[in-house]
Design an enzyme around this catalytic site. Sequence first.
Site, short mmCIF file in Angstrom:
data_model
loop_
_atom_site.label_atom_id
_atom_site.label_comp_id
_atom_site.label_asym_id
_atom_site.label_seq_id
_atom_site.Cartn_x
_atom_site.Cartn_y
_atom_site.Cartn_z
N TYR A 112 -33.55 -1.17 -7.91
CA TYR A 112 -34.51 -0.90 -6.97
C TYR A 112 -34.57 -1.88 -5.62
O TYR A 112 -34.96 -1.21 -4.95
CB TYR A 112 -35.32 -1.27 -7.96
CG TYR A 112 -35.92 -1.06 -9.18
CD1 TYR A 112 -35.60 1.17 -9.10
CD2 TYR A 112 -36.11 -1.53 -10.43
CE1 TYR A 112 -35.48 1.46 -10.57
CE2 TYR A 112 -36.34 -0.64 -12.02
CZ TYR A 112 -35.52 0.77 -11.75
OH TYR A 112 -35.90 0.63 -12.73
N GLU A 165 -40.04 1.72 -23.02
CA GLU A 165 -38.83 2.54 -21.93
C GLU A 165 -38.96 3.68 -21.81
O GLU A 165 -38.29 4.45 -21.46
CB GLU A 165 -37.60 1.81 -23.37
CG GLU A 165 -37.58 -0.09 -22.35
CD GLU A 165 -35.82 -0.35 -22.62
OE1 GLU A 165 -35.26 0.21 -22.66
OE2 GLU A 165 -35.87 -1.51 -22.45
N GLU A 199 -31.78 4.05 -20.74
CA GLU A 199 -32.60 3.61 -21.38
C GLU A 199 -32.61 4.19 -22.27
O GLU A 199 -33.13 4.47 -23.71
CB GLU A 199 -33.97 3.97 -20.43
CG GLU A 199 -34.28 2.90 -19.67
CD GLU A 199 -34.89 1.47 -19.24
OE1 GLU A 199 -34.21 1.01 -20.67
OE2 GLU A 199 -35.02 0.82 -18.21
N HIS A 202 -30.75 2.54 -25.06
CA HIS A 202 -31.95 1.11 -26.26
C HIS A 202 -33.20 2.25 -26.93
O HIS A 202 -33.74 1.03 -28.18
CB HIS A 202 -32.98 0.65 -24.42
CG HIS A 202 -31.86 0.34 -23.28
ND1 HIS A 202 -32.43 -0.81 -22.22
CD2 HIS A 202 -30.40 -0.03 -23.15
CE1 HIS A 202 -30.46 -0.97 -21.64
NE2 HIS A 202 -30.23 -0.19 -22.76
#
Length: 325
Positions: A112, A165, A199, A202
């Site tokens: 980011y 997440e 994600e 995950h």
Amino acid sequence: MSETENLTVPTYYSAIDWNSIEDSIDKYTWEKLTSQFWLDTRVPVSNDLDDWRKLPQLERDTFAKAFAGLTLLDTLQSVDGAEVLKHDARTPQEIACFNNIQFMESVHAKSYSTIFSTLNTKKEIEELFNWVDTNVYMQTKAEIINKIYESGTALQKKVASVFLETCLFYSGFYTPLLYLGNNKMINSAEIIKLIIRDESVHGTYIGYKFQLGFNELSEDEQSEFRDWMYELLYKLYENEENYSHLLYDKVGWTDEVLTFLRYNANKALMNLGQDPLFPDTAADVNPVVMNGISTSSSNHDFFSQVGNSYLLGEVEAMSDEDYDI
């Protein structure tokens, strides 16, 4: 051989043996995680500058604040989230997987900043980080999750991680995916798609590990824990509603963001092996956003090689057979 070479002592520290696997999902997840490795420096974000300059100032402000919020969440995951999950690992290979997850969360948080440094001035970046560090809804979200990381049970920590997440990130993901669906800010959105791909692994992996522990509870214990889980989701969703109104009311996207959020809340619950809470389905989500997610997607199942597949049915609760190697 000398006598000293025959000396043995009680084991103080064990070497990890990847040839002796207790849970095959650990090996499969490790291979999946390492095959997906990427770095933000490989994505030409500067190619988005022309689109960025054409965006209305209000939309640029919304875009930047959405990414600032994501930075805070990925910082939490990289510093505390993955770290605490390692402490309750069932196998040494699981710890290795969480080491990989923790590193990639740091890559996410840094990515980011790569976007900020490309699109924003130094003054704007300082204002963005001040905004997210003092925003009541962002700080509330971080506090709720981190307190569970600090003092929750092993199962509670896994629930908090999956909710963060697989659900809470998506109020921020909405903006770049909307632009991508409209063929704008393509490279910034490509970073988001890479993050979503990570994600997805995950959330599914941690959800699987949660289910192993949850299934060991008695029926009464499961019922009590389920009540806690849904109460936590309600609390997080209420805060996320307020955050979404703050971030999106001025651009008129709030209702669509909340639909997207509820859809992903259901995905989080299904990763945990639980029933969905909200009536929202993929058909209710803005098709432009769903198109943004699916653009250039090359996979059709969770463990395919390098794709970005996202749909609810592809990350729902899985049995051991679904992970068949």
